[in-house]
Write a protein that holds these residues in place. Structure first.
Motif, PDB file in Angstrom:
ATOM      1  N   GLU A 127     -23.695  -6.033  55.423  1.00 20.41           N
ATOM      2  CA  GLU A 127     -23.367  -6.015  56.844  1.00 20.41           C
ATOM      3  C   GLU A 127     -22.489  -7.204  57.231  1.00 20.41           C
ATOM      4  O   GLU A 127     -21.710  -7.125  58.173  1.00 20.41           O
ATOM      5  CB  GLU A 127     -24.644  -6.016  57.685  1.00 20.41           C
ATOM      6  CG  GLU A 127     -25.488  -4.761  57.507  1.00 20.41           C
ATOM      7  CD  GLU A 127     -26.757  -4.797  58.331  1.00 20.41           C
ATOM      8  OE1 GLU A 127     -26.895  -5.703  59.192  1.00 20.41           O
ATOM      9  OE2 GLU A 127     -27.624  -3.931  58.120  1.00 20.41           O
ATOM     10  N   GLU A 128     -22.614  -8.300  56.486  1.00 21.42           N
ATOM     11  CA  GLU A 128     -21.857  -9.513  56.809  1.00 21.42           C
ATOM     12  C   GLU A 128     -20.735  -9.820  55.828  1.00 21.42           C
ATOM     13  O   GLU A 128     -19.709 -10.384  56.218  1.00 21.42           O
ATOM     14  CB  GLU A 128     -22.795 -10.724  56.855  1.00 21.42           C
ATOM     15  CG  GLU A 128     -23.751 -10.752  58.027  1.00 21.42           C
ATOM     16  CD  GLU A 128     -24.390 -12.122  58.185  1.00 21.42           C
ATOM     17  OE1 GLU A 128     -23.651 -13.093  58.417  1.00 21.42           O
ATOM     18  OE2 GLU A 128     -25.628 -12.207  58.052  1.00 21.42           O
ATOM     19  N   PHE A 129     -20.912  -9.444  54.565  1.00 24.31           N
ATOM     20  CA  PHE A 129     -19.976  -9.908  53.550  1.00 24.31           C
ATOM     21  C   PHE A 129     -19.244  -8.789  52.820  1.00 24.31           C
ATOM     22  O   PHE A 129     -18.686  -8.993  51.740  1.00 24.31           O
ATOM     23  CB  PHE A 129     -20.714 -10.807  52.546  1.00 24.31           C
ATOM     24  CG  PHE A 129     -21.413 -11.956  53.214  1.00 24.31           C
ATOM     25  CD1 PHE A 129     -20.692 -12.932  53.889  1.00 24.31           C
ATOM     26  CD2 PHE A 129     -22.798 -12.037  53.207  1.00 24.31           C
ATOM     27  CE1 PHE A 129     -21.337 -13.987  54.530  1.00 24.31           C
ATOM     28  CE2 PHE A 129     -23.449 -13.088  53.831  1.00 24.31           C
ATOM     29  CZ  PHE A 129     -22.716 -14.067  54.502  1.00 24.31           C
TER      30      PHE A 129
ATOM     31  N   ASN B  11     -12.763 -10.066  53.698  1.00 25.16           N
ATOM     32  CA  ASN B  11     -13.395 -11.272  54.208  1.00 25.16           C
ATOM     33  C   ASN B  11     -12.379 -12.343  54.584  1.00 25.16           C
ATOM     34  O   ASN B  11     -12.568 -13.531  54.311  1.00 25.16           O
ATOM     35  CB  ASN B  11     -14.384 -11.816  53.168  1.00 25.16           C
ATOM     36  CG  ASN B  11     -15.661 -10.990  53.121  1.00 25.16           C
ATOM     37  OD1 ASN B  11     -16.225 -10.662  54.157  1.00 25.16           O
ATOM     38  ND2 ASN B  11     -16.107 -10.634  51.927  1.00 25.16           N
TER      39      ASN B  11
ATOM     40  N   GLU C 114     -22.266 -17.104  52.387  1.00 23.81           N
ATOM     41  CA  GLU C 114     -22.027 -18.203  53.317  1.00 23.81           C
ATOM     42  C   GLU C 114     -20.953 -19.136  52.772  1.00 23.81           C
ATOM     43  O   GLU C 114     -20.091 -19.619  53.511  1.00 23.81           O
ATOM     44  CB  GLU C 114     -23.318 -18.979  53.570  1.00 23.81           C
ATOM     45  CG  GLU C 114     -24.385 -18.203  54.324  1.00 23.81           C
ATOM     46  CD  GLU C 114     -23.983 -17.873  55.758  1.00 23.81           C
ATOM     47  OE1 GLU C 114     -23.086 -18.549  56.293  1.00 23.81           O
ATOM     48  OE2 GLU C 114     -24.568 -16.928  56.327  1.00 23.81           O
TER      49      GLU C 114
ATOM     50  N   GLY D 130     -16.941 -17.009  62.505  1.00 21.54           N
ATOM     51  CA  GLY D 130     -17.652 -15.792  62.130  1.00 21.54           C
ATOM     52  C   GLY D 130     -16.919 -14.511  62.470  1.00 21.54           C
ATOM     53  O   GLY D 130     -17.533 -13.458  62.672  1.00 21.54           O
TER      54      GLY D 130
ATOM     55  N   ARG E 188     -17.298 -11.429  59.748  1.00 22.41           N
ATOM     56  CA  ARG E 188     -18.632 -10.977  59.357  1.00 22.41           C
ATOM     57  C   ARG E 188     -18.914  -9.589  59.938  1.00 22.41           C
ATOM     58  O   ARG E 188     -19.663  -9.453  60.910  1.00 22.41           O
ATOM     59  CB  ARG E 188     -19.687 -11.983  59.805  1.00 22.41           C
ATOM     60  CG  ARG E 188     -19.586 -13.328  59.097  1.00 22.41           C
ATOM     61  CD  ARG E 188     -20.519 -14.347  59.749  1.00 22.41           C
ATOM     62  NE  ARG E 188     -20.382 -15.639  59.125  1.00 22.41           N
ATOM     63  CZ  ARG E 188     -21.177 -16.119  58.159  1.00 22.41           C
ATOM     64  NH1 ARG E 188     -22.173 -15.363  57.714  1.00 22.41           N
ATOM     65  NH2 ARG E 188     -20.981 -17.318  57.653  1.00 22.41           N
ATOM     66  N   PHE E 189     -18.304  -8.587  59.364  1.00 24.05           N
ATOM     67  CA  PHE E 189     -18.530  -7.218  59.825  1.00 24.05           C
ATOM     68  C   PHE E 189     -18.269  -6.254  58.679  1.00 24.05           C
ATOM     69  O   PHE E 189     -17.665  -6.623  57.669  1.00 24.05           O
ATOM     70  CB  PHE E 189     -17.652  -6.902  61.036  1.00 24.05           C
ATOM     71  CG  PHE E 189     -16.272  -6.379  60.714  1.00 24.05           C
ATOM     72  CD1 PHE E 189     -15.901  -5.099  61.102  1.00 24.05           C
ATOM     73  CD2 PHE E 189     -15.353  -7.160  60.032  1.00 24.05           C
ATOM     74  CE1 PHE E 189     -14.630  -4.612  60.820  1.00 24.05           C
ATOM     75  CE2 PHE E 189     -14.081  -6.677  59.753  1.00 24.05           C
ATOM     76  CZ  PHE E 189     -13.722  -5.400  60.144  1.00 24.05           C
ATOM     77  N   ASN E 190     -18.759  -5.042  58.837  1.00 27.24           N
ATOM     78  CA  ASN E 190     -18.562  -3.998  57.836  1.00 27.24           C
ATOM     79  C   ASN E 190     -17.780  -2.869  58.502  1.00 27.24           C
ATOM     80  O   ASN E 190     -18.317  -2.153  59.350  1.00 27.24           O
ATOM     81  CB  ASN E 190     -19.923  -3.491  57.338  1.00 27.24           C
ATOM     82  CG  ASN E 190     -19.802  -2.424  56.267  1.00 27.24           C
ATOM     83  OD1 ASN E 190     -18.977  -1.527  56.354  1.00 27.24           O
ATOM     84  ND2 ASN E 190     -20.657  -2.511  55.250  1.00 27.24           N
TER      85      ASN E 190
ATOM     86  N   ARG F 168     -18.814  -9.120  70.794  1.00 30.78           N
ATOM     87  CA  ARG F 168     -19.561  -8.421  69.754  1.00 30.78           C
ATOM     88  C   ARG F 168     -20.373  -7.276  70.355  1.00 30.78           C
ATOM     89  O   ARG F 168     -20.632  -6.265  69.715  1.00 30.78           O
ATOM     90  CB  ARG F 168     -20.507  -9.390  69.035  1.00 30.78           C
ATOM     91  CG  ARG F 168     -19.809 -10.415  68.158  1.00 30.78           C
ATOM     92  CD  ARG F 168     -20.843 -11.169  67.349  1.00 30.78           C
ATOM     93  NE  ARG F 168     -20.283 -12.316  66.656  1.00 30.78           N
ATOM     94  CZ  ARG F 168     -19.613 -12.253  65.513  1.00 30.78           C
ATOM     95  NH1 ARG F 168     -19.384 -11.087  64.950  1.00 30.78           N
ATOM     96  NH2 ARG F 168     -19.155 -13.348  64.932  1.00 30.78           N
TER      97      ARG F 168
END
Length: 243
Positions: free
Chosen positions: A162-164, A168, A197, A206, A209-211, A231
């Protein structure tokens, strides 16, 4: 579009200029350029529409910033309105910045996001039958912080993705592939999150940080033209108002 803004009366910038037909035409042209980056990428029509919608909102926000930055150039050092010819000459550098320099990176990012989103659609069909593995291009152009993520292996349901999930960063070339669970050991979740991180340590805000596949957006709601509140703001939820 600059002509339309120049024709507005008053000495203060008005957000209403974004609703002007000339500005809308510009937004649509910018959106079409971004959409072209994934015109040949195989994905569902639903995903294609969602990504295009994301591009449209992004283009609207970007246009607002471009106009806002150009507005002061309409007046000379004495506060008097310049001739349109002089104003247009003075904003050429802004056009170069937004619609050449920035656009090139944005086009590449949208292309990478769309490809990643299309892959995620395919991954979702298999659920956790396979694990996903992070891959870099393994050449001398790979950012050291991204190289740390190479071969991280986790099931699709792990929050790590979800974040990585790539891309990127601007011009990121990383990808994700499906792998057999029996062939590669699973990376411990906490270890993977720590590496993530490290990989995004330069992304202090940040933004990346999304998919794109899970969110069905080519560009995150929080980007260089928005604020962190975006967001979960109305635009992020699909209530775009004048856009």
């Amino acid at each position: 579009m600059m002509q339309a803004m120049f024709n507005q009366k008053g000495a203060t910038f008005s957000v209403d200029i974004v609703a002007d037909p000339a500005a809308r035409e510009f937004i649509e042209a910018h959106t079409a350029t971004l959409d072209e980056s994934f015109s040949k990428v195989d994905m569902s029509e639903k995903m294609r529409r969602r990504l295009s919608r994301s591009n449209y909102i992004f283009s609207g926000m970007k246009t607002f910033h471009e106009l806002h930055e150009a507005f002061p150039s309409m007046f000379d050092e004495n506060g008097n309105r310049k001739s349109f010819e002089r104003f247009l000459k003075d904003v050429r550098s802004i056009d170069q910045t937004y619609n050449v320099n920035y656009l090139r990176a944005e086009y590449n990012f949208v292309n990478a996001s769309a490809r990643a989103a299309a892959k995620w659609e395919s991954f979702a069909e298999d659920g956790d039958r396979y694990n996903l593995q992070y891959r870099t291009q393994s050449d001398d152009k790979v950012r050291p912080e991204h190289a740390a993520l190479n071969r991280v292996t986790l099931p699709p349901s792990d929050p790590f993705w979800e974040e990585f999930y790539p891309p990127n960063g601007w011009n990121c070339r990383c990808s994700v592939v499906q792998v057999l669970k029996s062939r590669y050991p699973t990376t411990p979740h906490d270890e993977a999150m720590g590496l993530g991180e490290m990989a995004l340590q330069r992304d202090t805000k940040g933004i990346f940080r999304f998919n794109p596949g899970k969110q069905e957006k080519a560009i995150p709601d929080y980007n260089p033209y928005t604020i962190r509140r975006c967001r979960d703001c109305d635009i992020a939820q699909g209530n775009s108002g004048k856009l």
